[in-house]
Scaffold this motif. Sequence first.
Motif, PDB file in Angstrom:
ATOM      1  N   CYS A 121       8.897   4.910 -18.350  1.00 29.05           N
ATOM      2  CA  CYS A 121       9.891   3.915 -18.739  1.00 29.05           C
ATOM      3  C   CYS A 121      10.213   4.123 -20.215  1.00 29.05           C
ATOM      4  CB  CYS A 121       9.349   2.511 -18.509  1.00 29.05           C
ATOM      5  SG  CYS A 121      10.517   1.230 -18.990  1.00 29.05           S
ATOM      6  N   ASN A 122      11.450   4.398 -20.489  1.00 30.07           N
ATOM      7  CA  ASN A 122      11.877   4.657 -21.858  1.00 30.07           C
ATOM      8  C   ASN A 122      12.584   3.417 -22.392  1.00 30.07           C
ATOM      9  OD1 ASN A 122      12.229   6.097 -24.171  1.00 30.07           O
ATOM     10  ND2 ASN A 122      13.882   7.370 -23.401  1.00 30.07           N
ATOM     11  N   GLU A 123      11.793   2.416 -22.763  1.00 33.37           N
ATOM     12  CA  GLU A 123      12.327   1.188 -23.337  1.00 33.37           C
ATOM     13  C   GLU A 123      12.245   1.268 -24.851  1.00 33.37           C
ATOM     14  OE1 GLU A 123      10.222  -2.233 -21.959  1.00 33.37           O
ATOM     15  OE2 GLU A 123      10.662  -1.830 -19.864  1.00 33.37           O
ATOM     16  N   LYS A 124      13.101   0.551 -25.508  1.00 30.81           N
ATOM     17  CA  LYS A 124      13.069   0.523 -26.968  1.00 30.81           C
ATOM     18  C   LYS A 124      11.699   0.024 -27.437  1.00 30.81           C
ATOM     19  CE  LYS A 124      15.253  -1.348 -31.016  1.00 30.81           C
ATOM     20  NZ  LYS A 124      16.090  -2.371 -31.586  1.00 30.81           N
ATOM     21  N   ASP A 125      10.976   0.864 -28.139  1.00 29.30           N
ATOM     22  CA  ASP A 125       9.668   0.550 -28.696  1.00 29.30           C
ATOM     23  C   ASP A 125       8.608   0.192 -27.654  1.00 29.30           C
ATOM     24  OD1 ASP A 125      10.700   0.920 -31.300  1.00 29.30           O
ATOM     25  OD2 ASP A 125      11.391  -1.160 -31.345  1.00 29.30           O
ATOM     26  N   ARG A 126       8.862   0.401 -26.393  1.00 24.20           N
ATOM     27  CA  ARG A 126       7.885   0.057 -25.354  1.00 24.20           C
ATOM     28  C   ARG A 126       7.785   1.175 -24.316  1.00 24.20           C
ATOM     29  NH1 ARG A 126       4.675  -3.652 -27.289  1.00 24.20           N
ATOM     30  NH2 ARG A 126       4.063  -4.243 -25.223  1.00 24.20           N
ATOM     31  N   ASN A 127       7.811   2.407 -24.741  1.00 23.51           N
ATOM     32  CA  ASN A 127       7.702   3.523 -23.814  1.00 23.51           C
ATOM     33  C   ASN A 127       6.332   3.490 -23.148  1.00 23.51           C
ATOM     34  OD1 ASN A 127      10.175   4.298 -24.823  1.00 23.51           O
ATOM     35  ND2 ASN A 127       9.295   5.722 -26.284  1.00 23.51           N
ATOM     36  N   HIS A 128       6.326   3.747 -21.849  1.00 22.47           N
ATOM     37  CA  HIS A 128       5.058   3.749 -21.122  1.00 22.47           C
ATOM     38  C   HIS A 128       5.262   4.256 -19.698  1.00 22.47           C
ATOM     39  CE1 HIS A 128       6.858  -0.023 -19.829  1.00 22.47           C
ATOM     40  NE2 HIS A 128       5.970  -0.105 -18.847  1.00 22.47           N
ATOM     41  N   PHE A 129       4.161   4.561 -19.055  1.00 27.98           N
ATOM     42  CA  PHE A 129       4.180   4.902 -17.639  1.00 27.98           C
ATOM     43  C   PHE A 129       3.998   3.609 -16.852  1.00 27.98           C
ATOM     44  CE2 PHE A 129       3.158   9.045 -19.392  1.00 27.98           C
ATOM     45  CZ  PHE A 129       3.994   9.856 -18.633  1.00 27.98           C
ATOM     46  N   ILE A 130       5.033   3.206 -16.150  1.00 27.88           N
ATOM     47  CA  ILE A 130       4.986   1.966 -15.384  1.00 27.88           C
ATOM     48  C   ILE A 130       3.921   2.094 -14.293  1.00 27.88           C
ATOM     49  CG2 ILE A 130       6.300   0.456 -13.838  1.00 27.88           C
ATOM     50  CD1 ILE A 130       8.814   1.343 -15.327  1.00 27.88           C
ATOM     51  N   GLY A 131       3.089   1.081 -14.203  1.00 25.08           N
ATOM     52  CA  GLY A 131       2.073   1.057 -13.171  1.00 25.08           C
ATOM     53  C   GLY A 131       0.742   1.655 -13.589  1.00 25.08           C
ATOM     54  N   ASN A 132       0.675   2.184 -14.795  1.00 26.48           N
ATOM     55  CA  ASN A 132      -0.567   2.781 -15.292  1.00 26.48           C
ATOM     56  C   ASN A 132      -1.181   3.782 -14.313  1.00 26.48           C
ATOM     57  OD1 ASN A 132      -0.428   1.667 -17.781  1.00 26.48           O
ATOM     58  ND2 ASN A 132      -2.215   0.363 -17.569  1.00 26.48           N
ATOM     59  N   HIS A 133      -0.377   4.710 -13.871  1.00 24.47           N
ATOM     60  CA  HIS A 133      -0.815   5.896 -13.130  1.00 24.47           C
ATOM     61  C   HIS A 133      -0.330   7.077 -13.957  1.00 24.47           C
ATOM     62  CE1 HIS A 133      -1.650   3.482  -9.614  1.00 24.47           C
ATOM     63  NE2 HIS A 133      -1.715   4.508  -8.818  1.00 24.47           N
ATOM     64  N   TYR A 134      -1.256   7.862 -14.509  1.00 25.35           N
ATOM     65  CA  TYR A 134      -0.851   9.014 -15.311  1.00 25.35           C
ATOM     66  C   TYR A 134      -2.042   9.924 -15.537  1.00 25.35           C
ATOM     67  CZ  TYR A 134      -2.547   5.591 -18.716  1.00 25.35           C
ATOM     68  OH  TYR A 134      -3.276   4.630 -19.365  1.00 25.35           O
ATOM     69  N   TRP A 135      -1.739  11.133 -15.954  1.00 25.97           N
ATOM     70  CA  TRP A 135      -2.737  12.111 -16.373  1.00 25.97           C
ATOM     71  C   TRP A 135      -2.722  12.164 -17.884  1.00 25.97           C
ATOM     72  CZ3 TRP A 135      -6.078  15.193 -13.582  1.00 25.97           C
ATOM     73  CH2 TRP A 135      -5.927  15.158 -12.201  1.00 25.97           C
ATOM     74  N   MET A 136      -3.895  12.418 -18.483  1.00 24.43           N
ATOM     75  CA  MET A 136      -3.962  12.563 -19.933  1.00 24.43           C
ATOM     76  C   MET A 136      -5.117  13.481 -20.290  1.00 24.43           C
ATOM     77  SD  MET A 136      -5.247   8.756 -20.699  1.00 24.43           S
ATOM     78  CE  MET A 136      -6.316   8.013 -19.476  1.00 24.43           C
ATOM     79  N   ASN A 137      -5.002  14.092 -21.449  1.00 24.44           N
ATOM     80  CA  ASN A 137      -6.096  14.905 -21.971  1.00 24.44           C
ATOM     81  C   ASN A 137      -7.151  13.990 -22.573  1.00 24.44           C
ATOM     82  OD1 ASN A 137      -5.238  17.638 -21.504  1.00 24.44           O
ATOM     83  ND2 ASN A 137      -3.619  17.267 -22.993  1.00 24.44           N
ATOM     84  N   SER A 138      -8.416  14.302 -22.337  1.00 25.12           N
ATOM     85  CA  SER A 138      -9.480  13.442 -22.866  1.00 25.12           C
ATOM     86  C   SER A 138      -9.486  13.437 -24.392  1.00 25.12           C
ATOM     87  CB  SER A 138     -10.840  13.846 -22.309  1.00 25.12           C
ATOM     88  OG  SER A 138     -11.150  15.191 -22.608  1.00 25.12           O
TER      89      SER A 138
END
Length: 176
Positions: A121-138
């Motif tokens: 979700c590319n919101e102004k100042d609130r970018n995030h993956f909706i639903g908190n499902h994502y991959w990330m590097n530790s």
Amino acid sequence: MSGLLEATDKIIIPVASPQRDLDKKFFEDFKKLSPKIEVFELQPIVIKNECDTLNWLKEYVETIPNQPILYTHTKGVTQLHPTLKRNVELWVKYLDYWCIWCWKECVDALKEYDVSGGLWCNEKDRNHFIGNHYWMNSDFVKTLPFIDHELHKSINRGEFWVTCNRSEEHTSELQS
């Protein structure tokens, strides 16, 4: 069927609420699917929501070398209303598609980005993956702050944690 279980070293499920007998039975049966699966009750529970799990994750990664981590949230699985329950099931299928079925693409994206997933979700100042499902590097998780009661308020109970100190050039959204 996606091949993720075979490619995974470990599946860790910290449960951030006291387990009912039915939950305990479910998790005991679930652990029988693979010796890679670990389930435990998360302690201590301080903030009383997903933030406790995210803080546990941050502590956990301090002891491991950089590696891809899949983070998924249960997304309202306790909903009982038929319409809400169906909507949540469809949403979870969508999130699972991008992070589990397309896991290789997500992990490949982590060679260039800190975080990858499918519902950005590319919101102004609130970018995030909706639903908190994502991959990330530790190693990226190590750069994120611990969540206290004050930060908890500003990151919507954890929804904006993964991007709270990064700009969008550090994230990758996969698209079909």
